[in-house]
Motif scaffolding. Structure first.
Motif, PDB file in Angstrom:
ATOM      1  N   LYS A 130      12.009   0.792 -13.985  1.00 48.30           N
ATOM      2  CA  LYS A 130      11.743   0.294 -12.629  1.00 48.30           C
ATOM      3  C   LYS A 130      11.417  -1.198 -12.595  1.00 48.30           C
ATOM      4  N   LYS A 131      11.420  -1.815 -13.782  1.00 46.25           N
ATOM      5  CA  LYS A 131      11.127  -3.248 -13.915  1.00 46.25           C
ATOM      6  C   LYS A 131       9.756  -3.618 -13.346  1.00 46.25           C
ATOM      7  N   HIS A 132       8.755  -2.777 -13.655  1.00 46.13           N
ATOM      8  CA  HIS A 132       7.368  -3.040 -13.240  1.00 46.13           C
ATOM      9  C   HIS A 132       6.611  -3.690 -14.383  1.00 46.13           C
ATOM     10  N   ARG A 133       5.767  -4.643 -14.055  1.00 49.72           N
ATOM     11  CA  ARG A 133       4.968  -5.351 -15.059  1.00 49.72           C
ATOM     12  C   ARG A 133       3.590  -4.714 -15.252  1.00 49.72           C
ATOM     13  N   ARG A 134       3.166  -3.912 -14.294  1.00 49.76           N
ATOM     14  CA  ARG A 134       1.838  -3.301 -14.372  1.00 49.76           C
ATOM     15  C   ARG A 134       1.845  -1.970 -13.645  1.00 49.76           C
ATOM     16  N   ARG A 135       0.900  -1.119 -14.019  1.00 50.12           N
ATOM     17  CA  ARG A 135       0.757   0.159 -13.340  1.00 50.12           C
ATOM     18  C   ARG A 135      -0.723   0.500 -13.257  1.00 50.12           C
ATOM     19  N   PRO A 136      -1.248   0.668 -12.049  1.00 51.62           N
ATOM     20  CA  PRO A 136      -2.641   1.086 -11.893  1.00 51.62           C
ATOM     21  C   PRO A 136      -2.841   2.485 -12.474  1.00 51.62           C
ATOM     22  N   VAL A 137      -4.017   2.700 -13.060  1.00 54.63           N
ATOM     23  CA  VAL A 137      -4.368   4.003 -13.614  1.00 54.63           C
ATOM     24  C   VAL A 137      -5.465   4.582 -12.727  1.00 54.63           C
ATOM     25  N   LYS A 164       0.802  -1.221   0.000  1.00 56.13           N
ATOM     26  CA  LYS A 164       0.000   0.000   0.000  1.00 56.13           C
ATOM     27  C   LYS A 164       0.836   1.272   0.000  1.00 56.13           C
ATOM     28  N   ASP A 165       2.129   1.150   0.158  1.00 55.95           N
ATOM     29  CA  ASP A 165       2.982   2.332   0.202  1.00 55.95           C
ATOM     30  C   ASP A 165       3.868   2.413  -1.041  1.00 55.95           C
ATOM     31  N   ASN A 166       4.135   3.638  -1.453  1.00 57.40           N
ATOM     32  CA  ASN A 166       5.068   3.908  -2.554  1.00 57.40           C
ATOM     33  C   ASN A 166       4.717   3.189  -3.850  1.00 57.40           C
ATOM     34  N   ILE A 167       3.432   3.118  -4.157  1.00 57.14           N
ATOM     35  CA  ILE A 167       2.987   2.493  -5.404  1.00 57.14           C
ATOM     36  C   ILE A 167       2.942   3.563  -6.485  1.00 57.14           C
ATOM     37  N   LEU A 168       3.617   3.304  -7.574  1.00 54.84           N
ATOM     38  CA  LEU A 168       3.573   4.221  -8.700  1.00 54.84           C
ATOM     39  C   LEU A 168       2.292   3.982  -9.480  1.00 54.84           C
ATOM     40  N   THR A 169       1.612   5.063  -9.776  1.00 46.54           N
ATOM     41  CA  THR A 169       0.367   4.986 -10.540  1.00 46.54           C
ATOM     42  C   THR A 169       0.482   5.888 -11.759  1.00 46.54           C
ATOM     43  N   ALA A 170      -0.503   5.788 -12.616  1.00 44.86           N
ATOM     44  CA  ALA A 170      -0.558   6.622 -13.819  1.00 44.86           C
ATOM     45  C   ALA A 170      -1.922   7.291 -13.889  1.00 44.86           C
ATOM     46  N   SER A 171      -1.994   8.294 -14.732  1.00 39.60           N
ATOM     47  CA  SER A 171      -3.241   8.987 -15.032  1.00 39.60           C
ATOM     48  C   SER A 171      -3.672   8.583 -16.437  1.00 39.60           C
ATOM     49  N   PRO A 172      -4.967   8.548 -16.715  1.00 35.70           N
ATOM     50  CA  PRO A 172      -5.413   8.195 -18.072  1.00 35.70           C
ATOM     51  C   PRO A 172      -4.857   9.115 -19.155  1.00 35.70           C
ATOM     52  N   ASN A 173      -4.466  10.323 -18.783  1.00 37.42           N
ATOM     53  CA  ASN A 173      -3.951  11.284 -19.754  1.00 37.42           C
ATOM     54  C   ASN A 173      -2.433  11.244 -19.907  1.00 37.42           C
ATOM     55  N   ASP A 174      -1.769  10.360 -19.182  1.00 38.43           N
ATOM     56  CA  ASP A 174      -0.317  10.244 -19.305  1.00 38.43           C
ATOM     57  C   ASP A 174       0.075   9.748 -20.692  1.00 38.43           C
ATOM     58  N   ASP A 175       1.281  10.060 -21.075  1.00 37.87           N
ATOM     59  CA  ASP A 175       1.850   9.631 -22.345  1.00 37.87           C
ATOM     60  C   ASP A 175       2.302   8.175 -22.204  1.00 37.87           C
TER      61      ASP A 175
END
Length: 133
Positions: free
Chosen positions: A102-109, A80-91
């Motif tokens: 960052k070797k992440h497989r997924r990112r919540p929007v 629950k801490d330090n989770i990178l997220t994205a916005s629908p308007n991100d590039d």
């Protein structure tokens, strides 16, 4: 051909998710049934509150077995801490570069605190495939 670089056009709009108050066994069943490596976690109002991976589940089960204790709710095991997220308007290119770095497989929007989607390596590959086709 890639027609947009807007993440909204490529993200999953209904990612696998569970409520933070469900039992871990229900979350594990959702991971298995949805054939995913992790879930987005939401609260009762639909706000994004964390992530739970299959590795988190495995760690919880092994710990419970080793210590002869039961497992509990998802909220006890999720990240629950330090989770990178994205916005629908991100590039999408910026998000792809950051996920690779960052070797992440997924990112919540997230939009206004609510989970509105998720981008995974699969969506990124599909976007790239459109670009090179």
């Amino acid at each position: 051909m890639l027609t947009s670089v807007n993440l909204r056009d490529y993200m999953l709009t209904n990612p696998a998710k569970v409520n933070e108050n469900v039992h871990l066994s229900e979350a594990m069943k959702s991971i298995i049934d949805n054939k995913v490596s992790g879930l987005c976690i939401v609260d009762d109002a639909g706000n994004f509150v964390g992530i739970l991976s299959e590795m988190d589940c495995l760690n919880a089960i092994l710990n419970a077995t080793y210590n002869n204790i039961g497992v509990g709710k998802v909220s006890e095991y999720m990240i629950k801490d330090n989770i990178l997220t994205a916005s629908p308007n991100d590039d999408i290119v910026d998000i792809a570069q950051d996920m690779l770095l960052k070797k992440h497989r997924r990112r919540p929007v997230i939009e206004e605190g609510k989970l509105v989607g998720q981008v995974t390596c699969r969506q990124l590959l599909a976007a790239v495939n459109k670009f090179i086709s």
